[in-house]
Design an enzyme around this catalytic site. Structure first.
Site, PDB file in Angstrom:
ATOM      1  N   CYS A  48       0.728  -1.248   0.011  1.00 46.89           N
ATOM      2  CA  CYS A  48      -0.063   0.123  -0.073  1.00 46.89           C
ATOM      3  C   CYS A  48       0.986   1.226   0.028  1.00 46.89           C
ATOM      4  CB  CYS A  48      -0.757   0.060   1.224  1.00 46.89           C
ATOM      5  SG  CYS A  48      -1.826   1.435   1.594  1.00 46.89           S
ATOM      6  N   CYS A  67      -0.903   3.247  -6.858  1.00 48.01           N
ATOM      7  CA  CYS A  67      -1.880   2.616  -5.631  1.00 48.01           C
ATOM      8  C   CYS A  67      -2.121   1.103  -6.381  1.00 48.01           C
ATOM      9  CB  CYS A  67      -3.380   3.230  -5.662  1.00 48.01           C
ATOM     10  SG  CYS A  67      -4.516   2.474  -4.637  1.00 48.01           S
TER      11      CYS A  67
END
Length: 310
Positions: free
Chosen positions: A112, A227
């Site tokens: 992440c 992302c």
């Protein structure tokens, strides 16, 4: 048509039959029967705010087909972009250190970008095992651009971090880097993996600011997917883009780094697929306690990940 680098098509199941790369096993020296047995295959904890990190987990499993996995989706805290920084650091460190004490993994992967730009120093201070993060792939993007125009498509949290701007200052080398904070794209990717229809107009609206045209043929030619959720929309990104660009997905580089930090011997079972290739490679834990179903369950099954027992 330009395609997303190392596309992860879990939603469509298009990569289920992809051949697994195997590293050749080095022969044992001279028939020495007293040689120590190979260490067991490593256990890797992969953590994300949701299911986006499955794009990273798949690449690690491709490189290390014998590894075992615990995939942790902090869906109870999703999305991370709205969190205050210190609160998010405390939350992620608490979750991961608690799981490490219980599960004893050999390495942790923070799949992440938003979390990695904040929690890596605190987490590494708490753990003695390797911690691999995910940060915007600005350096390879700048190396790849021909127009000098690079865009970073990320969550608002990643865009706002000083860490991201430091990467640009260090690796920008004169390129014009446009940071685009998308408030909706990660959620759209999560919805798609659950089998929900995706509003293509909404996707286009989110990616449009990443396409910069300076005139005289000079326009964005590289877009960083900062992302891990975004590769789930890869086919839409390619089709809806105003013009062809190179999309950079960091997952293959993260997988290489994981293999490096584990310092595995050539004969490690991590490099060999299990004899029963249909057996689970690991488990998936949702912090909300929910159980996956429908399209998400099918995607997890394709990765040979089973829901954790509660």
């Amino acid at each position: 048509m330009t395609s997303v680098a190392s596309v992860i098509d879990l939603y469509a199941g298009l990569r289920a039959g992809r051949a697994v790369r195997r590293r050749e096993t080095a022969p044992l020296s001279g028939g020495n029967t007293g040689a120590a047995p190979a260490a067991p295959a490593p256990k890797i904890l992969v953590f994300d705010s949701g299911v986006g990190g499955l794009t990273v987990q798949r690449e690690i499993a491709t490189r290390l087909p014998g590894a075992r996995f615990l995939y942790v989706a902090d869906d109870a805290g999703f999305p991370y972009g709205a969190w205050e920084e210190q609160a998010l650091i405390a939350r992620v460190v608490q979750i991961i250190t608690g799981l490490c004490a219980r599960e004893r993994p050999d390495a942790v992967v923070i799949a992440c970008n938003t979390a990695s730009t904040l929690v890596l120093p605190a987490l590494r201070a708490e753990l003695t095992i390797p911690v691999v993060g995910t940060v915007p792939a600005i350096k390879p993007a700048v190396a790849a651009t021909r127009s000098g125009l690079v865009s970073v498509l990320a969550t608002p949290g990643t865009v706002a971090r000083d860490y991201t701007r430091a990467l640009i200052n260090t690796h920008g080398h004169g390129a014009e880097v446009t940071l685009v904070g998308s408030a909706r794209l990660a959620g759209l990717a999560e919805a798609r993996l659950r089998g929900e229809a995706v509003d293509e107009a909404a996707v286009l609206a989110e990616i449009a600011p990443a396409f910069v045209d300076r005139g005289e043929g000079r326009r964005t030619d590289v877009v960083v997917l900062a992302c891990t959720h975004y590769p789930f929309l890869s086919d839409l990104l390619v089709r809806l883009a105003p013009w062809p660009v190179r999309w950079i997905d960091p997952a293959p580089a993260i997988a290489r780094r994981v293999a490096d930090v584990l310092q595995l011997a050539p004969e490690s079972p991590a490099f060999r697929a299990p004899e029963s290739d249909a057996s689970p490679r690991g488990t998936v834990l949702f912090t909300s306690g929910r159980q996956p179903e429908g399209a998400l369950m099918a995607a997890l099954s394709a990765l040979r990940l089973a829901p954790a027992a509660h």
